[in-house]
Design an enzyme around this catalytic site. Sequence first.
Site, PDB file in Angstrom:
ATOM      1  N   ARG A 214       1.872   0.438  -4.315  1.00 29.38           N
ATOM      2  CA  ARG A 214       1.432   1.611  -5.079  1.00 29.38           C
ATOM      3  C   ARG A 214       1.523   1.325  -6.574  1.00 29.38           C
ATOM      4  O   ARG A 214       0.648   1.701  -7.354  1.00 29.38           O
ATOM      5  CB  ARG A 214       2.298   2.823  -4.715  1.00 29.38           C
ATOM      6  CG  ARG A 214       2.056   3.334  -3.313  1.00 29.38           C
ATOM      7  CD  ARG A 214       2.686   4.690  -3.086  1.00 29.38           C
ATOM      8  NE  ARG A 214       3.999   4.642  -2.485  1.00 29.38           N
ATOM      9  CZ  ARG A 214       4.253   4.778  -1.182  1.00 29.38           C
ATOM     10  NH1 ARG A 214       3.265   4.961  -0.326  1.00 29.38           N
ATOM     11  NH2 ARG A 214       5.477   4.743  -0.717  1.00 29.38           N
ATOM     12  N   PHE A 230      -7.194   8.068   3.507  1.00 26.65           N
ATOM     13  CA  PHE A 230      -6.010   8.164   4.368  1.00 26.65           C
ATOM     14  C   PHE A 230      -4.780   8.381   3.473  1.00 26.65           C
ATOM     15  O   PHE A 230      -3.791   7.662   3.555  1.00 26.65           O
ATOM     16  CB  PHE A 230      -5.824   6.909   5.220  1.00 26.65           C
ATOM     17  CG  PHE A 230      -7.054   6.470   5.972  1.00 26.65           C
ATOM     18  CD1 PHE A 230      -7.413   7.072   7.173  1.00 26.65           C
ATOM     19  CD2 PHE A 230      -7.870   5.451   5.476  1.00 26.65           C
ATOM     20  CE1 PHE A 230      -8.546   6.659   7.870  1.00 26.65           C
ATOM     21  CE2 PHE A 230      -9.008   5.043   6.163  1.00 26.65           C
ATOM     22  CZ  PHE A 230      -9.347   5.645   7.364  1.00 26.65           C
ATOM     23  N   CYS A 341      -1.492  -1.826   8.566  1.00 28.55           N
ATOM     24  CA  CYS A 341      -0.059  -1.741   8.884  1.00 28.55           C
ATOM     25  C   CYS A 341       0.190  -2.051  10.355  1.00 28.55           C
ATOM     26  O   CYS A 341       1.241  -1.725  10.894  1.00 28.55           O
ATOM     27  CB  CYS A 341       0.487  -0.363   8.522  1.00 28.55           C
ATOM     28  SG  CYS A 341      -0.300   0.980   9.413  1.00 28.55           S
TER      29      CYS A 341
END
Length: 400
Positions: A214, A230, A341
């Site tokens: 991030r 998402f 992921c």
Amino acid sequence: MHDTIVTLKKGEGRTLKAGGLWVYDNEIDSVAGSFADGDVVSVHDFDGYFMGYGFINTKSRITIRLMSRHREHPVDEALIERRVRDAWNYRKAVTDTGCCRLIFGEADFLPGIVIDKFSDVLVVESLALGIDRLKPLILDTLKSVLAEDGISIRGIYERSDAKVRLNEGLERTKGFIGPAFDTKVLIQENGVKYLVNVADGQKTGFFLDQKYNRAAIARLCRGKKVLDCFTHTGSFALNAGMAGAASVLGVDASDLGVAQAEENARLNHLEDRVKFQCADVFDLLPQLEQQGEQYDVVILDPPAFTKSRSSVKNAVKGYREINLRGIRLVRNGGFLATCSCSHFMDPELFAKTIKEAARSTRRRLRQVEFGTQACDHPILWAADESYYLKFYIFQVCDEL
């Protein structure tokens, strides 16, 4: 204690010998002694060589999860304290511990249990029968170890509601361990504030594993038009907003997720520039393309499209489709952040899938950055299941 001896077939136990912690049902030759599922047993190679102590569960394909490789270190309170203390010392050394993953299962040599810390609240997810029995001891030990550093835990919430518990013959369960408390917990990460709903959010309530990814994408967002797909509770979108993005649209199919994301935007005084929409990303991306929308930064952080080897083929289609759509929405010279992921979508397959998507759009990708999960989710080499997150940032360029 630990009297039951499990003997492996000749030539089996390769994962164990390479440093992994799992023994599968088809690797076992014999079990000598009486036991109940969840008990600790001794594991021996075919020739009687001692390989360690682990939990047995005949209901699971992963029949044994190893806890100790040394005969002089049985599975007792001393071993648990050492494991917990090592895990905490590691986090103190590598990351900001305000909110982080304190215990990451196999990677911390405590197979089948995950414990996240959100400010002064712990969230525990237990996925294996043997470790489930030790859960109270692990939590009590963890609270004591944290207290030594002046950290007082005001509450613990259990999120052992994952489907994989059924493979262990366990029921799915969630709720307070000890006294009840307000399950909306305020945390801060990368300077962004969030209200984490530990009772009803996905998994343990917040995805701590993307912390540094991030921050990496935030560096590219100043003055930019950003699309975050998402978005869950808005984490990438809010990092972009805090970095000075001109406008951000976060999209998620969950009403609850979007409501929480909007609340988080208000918490950070970003509601004027960071907006959220409840929509299916697969439906929305073609619509945005039709409308001629172009973004400086597109972020794709989908849930795991595959949780087993058998569904990888379908997952590849999903990843190819959203990456193709995402690439088309990036203006020339803009940036795409994309991740997977899923442990079963291995790094090579994920890279190949992105490459195919780019080829279909006739655009070129220049790799800016590659990342994995944050260091409080350590990747234990030989325990492949501990490596699951792949994260790329690309610059998207038109063909010359």
